[in-house]
Design a protein around this motif. Structure first.
Motif, PDB file in Angstrom:
ATOM      1  N   ASN A  70       0.806  -1.220   0.000  1.00  0.00           N
ATOM      2  CA  ASN A  70       0.000   0.000   0.000  1.00  0.00           C
ATOM      3  C   ASN A  70       0.845   1.279   0.000  1.00  0.00           C
ATOM      4  O   ASN A  70       0.297   2.378   0.028  1.00  0.00           O
ATOM      5  CB  ASN A  70      -0.965   0.011   1.186  1.00  0.00           C
ATOM      6  N   ALA A  71       2.155   1.124  -0.014  1.00  0.00           N
ATOM      7  CA  ALA A  71       3.042   2.288  -0.031  1.00  0.00           C
ATOM      8  C   ALA A  71       3.041   2.924  -1.417  1.00  0.00           C
ATOM      9  O   ALA A  71       2.704   2.282  -2.412  1.00  0.00           O
ATOM     10  CB  ALA A  71       4.460   1.865   0.351  1.00  0.00           C
ATOM     11  N   LYS A  72       3.434   4.186  -1.449  1.00  0.00           N
ATOM     12  CA  LYS A  72       3.589   4.885  -2.726  1.00  0.00           C
ATOM     13  C   LYS A  72       5.069   4.880  -3.094  1.00  0.00           C
ATOM     14  O   LYS A  72       5.933   5.073  -2.238  1.00  0.00           O
ATOM     15  CB  LYS A  72       3.053   6.303  -2.623  1.00  0.00           C
ATOM     16  N   PHE A  73       5.326   4.668  -4.367  1.00  0.00           N
ATOM     17  CA  PHE A  73       6.687   4.582  -4.880  1.00  0.00           C
ATOM     18  C   PHE A  73       6.876   5.633  -5.962  1.00  0.00           C
ATOM     19  O   PHE A  73       5.977   5.873  -6.764  1.00  0.00           O
ATOM     20  CB  PHE A  73       6.949   3.192  -5.458  1.00  0.00           C
ATOM     21  N   ILE A  74       8.053   6.243  -5.960  1.00  0.00           N
ATOM     22  CA  ILE A  74       8.374   7.259  -6.961  1.00  0.00           C
ATOM     23  C   ILE A  74       9.647   6.823  -7.679  1.00  0.00           C
ATOM     24  O   ILE A  74      10.679   6.625  -7.045  1.00  0.00           O
ATOM     25  CB  ILE A  74       8.575   8.645  -6.310  1.00  0.00           C
ATOM     26  N   LEU A  75       9.532   6.679  -8.975  1.00  0.00           N
ATOM     27  CA  LEU A  75      10.685   6.376  -9.821  1.00  0.00           C
ATOM     28  C   LEU A  75      11.133   7.681 -10.445  1.00  0.00           C
ATOM     29  O   LEU A  75      10.462   8.213 -11.328  1.00  0.00           O
ATOM     30  CB  LEU A  75      10.311   5.363 -10.906  1.00  0.00           C
TER      31      LEU A  75
END
Length: 179
Positions: A70-75
């Motif tokens: 449920n975490a948000k990831f930023i590439l």
């Protein structure tokens, strides 16, 4: 790394996020190299946002996506692999005081950044370049492109990944909307 992560970290700090220590994260590279995920997962409990190593290393996104669905990831990414390579090459040349265009294996091994040998360990863990040419342009660019494609494939069909080019004029708007 070298994709605007320092700028992103500053943005997150200014917007009230608890940001993990880059130094502590980098000290987990031995664990990353041995695929010892426990200490890395434990470190994820210490803040809300993390940048650079070991988070930018291959394989980490898949492990974190599974552990924190449920975490948000930023590439963060550059406009092109060419721009990324030039950025990492020039930064490492200056940072590791390389005599040539890029640091040599010996210069990386002698560097005492974080601890003696850290720079060499990180290079070996991140890139499949020959020891005699640790900054092989074709191999590093391919590693960069493969990493970006791999991260996108991990999150395909999900809404918790933002691929962000920091140089884009709408980067802040995209980031704010995502968060």
């Amino acid at each position: 790394n070298k994709t605007g992560t320092t700028s992103l970290n500053r943005f997150m700090e200014l917007n009230g996020f608890d940001c993990g220590s880059q130094a502590q994260g980098e000290l987990l590279m031995r664990d990353y190299a041995q695929k010892n995920w426990g200490p890395i997962l434990d470190f994820c409990q210490t803040a809300q946002f993390f940048q650079d190593l070991p988070f930018s290393a291959p394989d980490t996104a898949a492990v974190l996506a599974e552990a924190f669905p449920n975490a948000k990831f930023i590439l963060t990414q550059r406009v092109s692999a060419d721009m990324w390579y030039e950025s990492i090459k020039s930064f490492h040349k200056k940072f590791f005081k390389a005599e040539g265009e890029t640091p040599s294996a010996e210069e990386l091994k002698k560097s005492d950044y974080r601890y003696p040998g850290f720079a060499w360990l990180a290079n070996r863990a991140l890139y499949n370049s020959p020891e005699s040419d640790p900054y092989n342009e074709a191999i590093l660019k391919t590693s960069y492109e493969d990493h970006n494609a791999n991260v996108r494939s991990i999150f395909e069909g999900k809404s918790n990944l933002l691929a962000l080019t920091i140089e884009s004029p709408d980067a802040v708007e995209k980031l704010e909307s995502f968060l």
